[in-house]
Design an enzyme around this catalytic site. Structure first.
Site, mmCIF file in Angstrom:
data_model
loop_
_atom_site.group_PDB
_atom_site.id
_atom_site.type_symbol
_atom_site.label_atom_id
_atom_site.label_comp_id
_atom_site.label_asym_id
_atom_site.label_seq_id
_atom_site.Cartn_x
_atom_site.Cartn_y
_atom_site.Cartn_z
ATOM 1 N N TRP A 6 -17.073 67.494 71.283
ATOM 2 C CA TRP A 6 -17.052 66.054 71.593
ATOM 3 C C TRP A 6 -18.352 65.375 71.164
ATOM 4 O O TRP A 6 -19.441 65.920 71.373
ATOM 5 C CB TRP A 6 -16.877 65.869 73.103
ATOM 6 C CG TRP A 6 -17.171 64.480 73.570
ATOM 7 C CD1 TRP A 6 -18.398 63.974 73.922
ATOM 8 C CD2 TRP A 6 -16.251 63.410 73.729
ATOM 9 N NE1 TRP A 6 -18.277 62.657 74.293
ATOM 10 C CE2 TRP A 6 -16.960 62.280 74.185
ATOM 11 C CE3 TRP A 6 -14.863 63.283 73.533
ATOM 12 C CZ2 TRP A 6 -16.358 61.058 74.458
ATOM 13 C CZ3 TRP A 6 -14.260 62.062 73.812
ATOM 14 C CH2 TRP A 6 -15.000 60.970 74.263
ATOM 15 N N ASN A 56 -20.054 61.242 71.392
ATOM 16 C CA ASN A 56 -19.918 59.796 71.563
ATOM 17 C C ASN A 56 -21.146 59.070 71.029
ATOM 18 O O ASN A 56 -21.442 59.225 69.832
ATOM 19 C CB ASN A 56 -19.449 59.370 72.966
ATOM 20 C CG ASN A 56 -20.260 59.825 74.146
ATOM 21 O OD1 ASN A 56 -20.343 60.998 74.431
ATOM 22 N ND2 ASN A 56 -20.845 58.888 74.875
ATOM 23 N N ASP A 57 -21.836 58.287 71.827
ATOM 24 C CA ASP A 57 -22.852 57.349 71.300
ATOM 25 C C ASP A 57 -23.880 57.958 70.338
ATOM 26 O O ASP A 57 -24.360 59.073 70.560
ATOM 27 C CB ASP A 57 -23.698 56.771 72.449
ATOM 28 C CG ASP A 57 -22.876 56.201 73.569
ATOM 29 O OD1 ASP A 57 -21.665 56.049 73.405
ATOM 30 O OD2 ASP A 57 -23.476 55.934 74.624
ATOM 31 N N GLN A 69 -24.661 61.786 71.708
ATOM 32 C CA GLN A 69 -24.077 62.306 72.927
ATOM 33 C C GLN A 69 -23.098 63.412 72.515
ATOM 34 O O GLN A 69 -22.180 63.177 71.720
ATOM 35 C CB GLN A 69 -23.335 61.189 73.671
ATOM 36 C CG GLN A 69 -24.268 60.164 74.291
ATOM 37 C CD GLN A 69 -25.002 60.753 75.475
ATOM 38 O OE1 GLN A 69 -24.440 60.900 76.552
ATOM 39 N NE2 GLN A 69 -26.274 61.095 75.294
ATOM 40 N N SER A 86 -27.341 58.487 77.085
ATOM 41 C CA SER A 86 -27.858 57.806 75.901
ATOM 42 C C SER A 86 -29.288 57.298 76.025
ATOM 43 O O SER A 86 -29.779 57.014 77.116
ATOM 44 C CB SER A 86 -26.935 56.644 75.533
ATOM 45 O OG SER A 86 -25.782 57.180 74.921
ATOM 46 N N ASP A 111 -29.366 53.733 79.295
ATOM 47 C CA ASP A 111 -29.412 53.553 77.843
ATOM 48 C C ASP A 111 -30.659 52.812 77.348
ATOM 49 O O ASP A 111 -30.555 51.736 76.731
ATOM 50 C CB ASP A 111 -28.127 52.857 77.332
ATOM 51 C CG ASP A 111 -26.854 53.512 77.837
ATOM 52 O OD1 ASP A 111 -26.916 54.703 78.198
ATOM 53 O OD2 ASP A 111 -25.811 52.834 77.895
ATOM 54 N N GLU A 136 -23.611 48.065 78.279
ATOM 55 C CA GLU A 136 -24.197 49.368 77.975
ATOM 56 C C GLU A 136 -24.920 49.327 76.636
ATOM 57 O O GLU A 136 -24.777 48.372 75.869
ATOM 58 C CB GLU A 136 -23.078 50.431 77.882
ATOM 59 C CG GLU A 136 -22.299 50.614 79.167
ATOM 60 C CD GLU A 136 -21.164 51.632 79.029
ATOM 61 O OE1 GLU A 136 -20.531 51.693 77.962
ATOM 62 O OE2 GLU A 136 -20.925 52.377 79.990
HETATM 63 C C1 FRU Z 1 -21.519 54.584 76.511
HETATM 64 C C2 FRU Z 1 -22.012 55.440 77.637
HETATM 65 C C3 FRU Z 1 -23.446 55.145 77.959
HETATM 66 C C4 FRU Z 1 -23.894 56.438 78.560
HETATM 67 C C5 FRU Z 1 -23.178 57.437 77.707
HETATM 68 C C6 FRU Z 1 -22.812 58.707 78.372
HETATM 69 O O1 FRU Z 1 -20.486 55.164 75.783
HETATM 70 O O2 FRU Z 1 -21.187 55.279 78.764
HETATM 71 O O3 FRU Z 1 -23.613 54.024 78.774
HETATM 72 O O4 FRU Z 1 -25.280 56.602 78.516
HETATM 73 O O5 FRU Z 1 -22.005 56.807 77.264
HETATM 74 O O6 FRU Z 1 -22.291 59.598 77.427
#
Ligand code: FRU
Length: 547
Positions: free
Chosen positions: A19, A21-22, A38, A84, A148, A202
């Site tokens: 996985w 993400n950010d 992430q 993040s 963040d 965010e």
């Molecule tokens: C945004 C978020 C951030 C957080 C991160 C956790 O996608 O929710 O606010 O830091 O993902 O993975």
């Protein structure tokens, strides 16, 4: 080429598995690009309580080697996840990461980590000092929304600042912290921005841009000729930005576009009108530009069952700068993409008549870079725009799709089309009359993108802020990469990123067309399409050698 790919991309950033993400903490240092994200090292799902920072390096922003994780949830101040944050390169040579820790009690706090040895080429090792968190959660934070941190910058007073998203007594805010030594931080009483209406924004990004020109600025730059951009992300959904002026004495920010756009973040401009989130930029001193990354999540529903083994990609890195009008950003894929260009096909001075379709053949169009200019012979037949559509371009596109004949347009591209046209995605423009001027609508229509069930097939749309009356032309660039279509309208003023999951690519070939369903012919003075090579992105075995 396609079997077993499960939509895996050829030149977009994604981990070999698991996985993502950010985007977190991109920076350029000692001839190397570092990119963090992430990352759940344990599997292809979000990984509640387990997130790490994945770390990859590159010499060219195109080919990447995976180095493992840089931060793991191993300390009391980040035991439930390293969330993040951003990186800061300091004048004294230190390299710091500011990130949100989910502490052992699930409380969001801000932490710092330093590169153990800043002169090490790969920067694999990061120290998390035991004095963390550097910013515990303040008492007025509601619902544990405090996260963040941005890249830090220096004010004229020599103090460091970072911004962080915070729900302060129910109000979605961006709060500033200041420090002389990067370790002891104090909150500024006034938020940089506060927006009642949405409790928590965010992934803030806050950076300077030059008023004139395309070059980027170091995050600490300020003064005459400089404006600032504040970008906020709305929970796993949409990224908004506004251009303004930043006063680094008071740490206040005022948008240049007041009134309708200034107040409510939801009226700000969009980084991208498609499916893209959590954008983060950095200053690239190698090429003197600002480069933006963003997370592009899966929309196939099935991704969370782990069958593919991976989830999430990043948008292709984009250079960005301020448009001449000083209100909007221009985004454009970094020029290094050209190193992937192989076979090229072109159309020069072609006329596409009303109702016509013209195939762009001769290249593999599943991994391609297409650049086209449409010349509009006359605007007289443009349809009148009902002002109610100004607030809802998406609905307008849904109603007036690629096949609904218009006055000027729709014209554009049909991408990832199956032989029988059952599957196809359209990226197109439509020009409307509005008051005494014209409005250009840009759409990416996924409703027929895949015959697969359970896949999201929305229509994405935005207006393109260009003067067609003066320019007589409108340009489109589309990057196609197996399961992602990234489009840049009007030279990069309006961007639309979409994930697509066509079924025909597993067994058959895919087609690319230029089309016109407007009343009159449209001229294509130039269309160029390049097949792109497959980049080496986080390939497990030959990672570092590929650099
Ligand atoms: C945004 C978020 C951030 C957080 C991160 C956790 O996608 O929710 O606010 O830091 O993902 O993975």
């Amino acid at each position: 080429l396609h079997q077993g790919r499960h939509g895996r991309t050829a030149y977009h950033f994604q981990p070999a598995k698991n996985w993502m993400n950010d985007p977190n903490g991109p920076f350029y240092h000692n001839g190397m690009y570092h990119f963090f994200y992430q990352y759940n090292p344990h599997g292809p799902t979000f990984g509640t309580g387990k997130l790490s920072w994945g770390h990859s390096v590159s010499g060219d922003l195109v080919n990447w080697a995976f180095l493992g994780t840089a931060l793991d949830p191993t300390s009391p101040f980040d035991a439930k996840g390293c969330w993040s944050g951003s990186a800061t390169t300091m004048p004294d040579g230190r390299l710091a990461i500011l990130y949100t820790g989910l502490d052992a009690d699930d409380v969001q706090v801000q932490n710092v980590a330093f590169a153990k040895n800043p002169s090490d080429l790969l920067l694999r090792e990061w120290d998390k000092p035991s004095f963390n968190p550097i910013v515990p959660q303040p008492a007025d934070i509601t619902r544990n929304n405090f996260r963040d941190p941005t890249t830090a910058w220096l004010g004229h007073d020599g103090l460091w600042r970072f911004a962080v998203a915070a729900e302060v007594a129910g109000v979605g805010s961006t709060v500033i912290y200041r420090s002389a030594d990067f370790i002891t931080w104090e909150r500024n009483a006034a938020p940089l921005h506060a927006a009642p209406g949405v409790p928590c924004w965010e992934c803030p990004d806050f950076f300077p841009v030059v008023e004139h020109g395309t070059e980027g600025l170091d995050t600490s730059a300020n003064g005459p000729g400089v404006r600032h951009v504040l970008k906020l992300s709305k929970a796993a959904n949409e990224d908004y930005y506004v251009v303004g002026w930043y006063n680094d004495g008071a740490d206040t920010f005022s948008p240049v576009e007041e009134g309708e756009r200034g107040g409510d973040v939801r009226n700000w401009r969009r980084i991208d009108h498609g499916h893209l989130f959590g954008a983060k930029s950095f200053f690239d001193a190698r090429k003197n530009r600002r480069v933006l990354w963003a997370w592009v999540d899966e929309t196939d529903g099935s991704s969370y069952d782990g069958a593919k083994g991976w989830t999430g990609i990043q948008s292709f890195p984009r250079a960005l700068w301020l448009d001449t009008e000083g209100k909007q950003l221009v985004q454009w894929p970094v020029e290094e993409i050209e190193t992937l260009r192989r076979k090229r096909v072109a159309l020069l001075g072609k006329e596409v008549g009303s109702g016509e379709l013209h195939e762009i053949a001769g290249i593999e169009t599943l991994q391609a870079d297409v650049q086209v200019v449409f010349e509009i012979p006359n605007l007289e037949d443009a349809e009148q725009l009902d002002p109610k559509w100004l607030q809802d371009p998406q609905k307008l596109c849904a109603e007036k799709g690629a096949t609904v004949e218009g006055g000027v347009g729709p014209f554009g591209l049909i991408v990832m089309a199956s032989g029988d046209m059952q599957e196809q995605t359209t990226v197109f423009f439509r020009v409307f009359k509005h008051d005494d001027a014209y409005k250009v609508l840009m759409c990416t229509d996924l409703t027929r993108s895949s015959t697969k069930e359970g896949v999201q097939k929305p229509v994405y749309a935005g207006f393109v802020d260009v003067d067609v009356e003066k320019d007589k032309c409108i340009s489109l660039r589309t990057l196609i990469d197996h399961s992602v279509i990234e489009s840049f309208g009007g030279g990069g003023r309006t961007c639309i990123t979409a994930r697509v999951y066509p079924e025909h690519v597993a067994t058959g070939s895919s087609h690319l067309y230029v089309f016109n369903n407007g009343l009159h012919a449209v001229k294509v003075p130039k269309l160029e399409a390049w097949e792109l090579a497959t980049a080496s992105v986080n390939v497990e075995d030959d990672g570092l050698n590929a650099l």
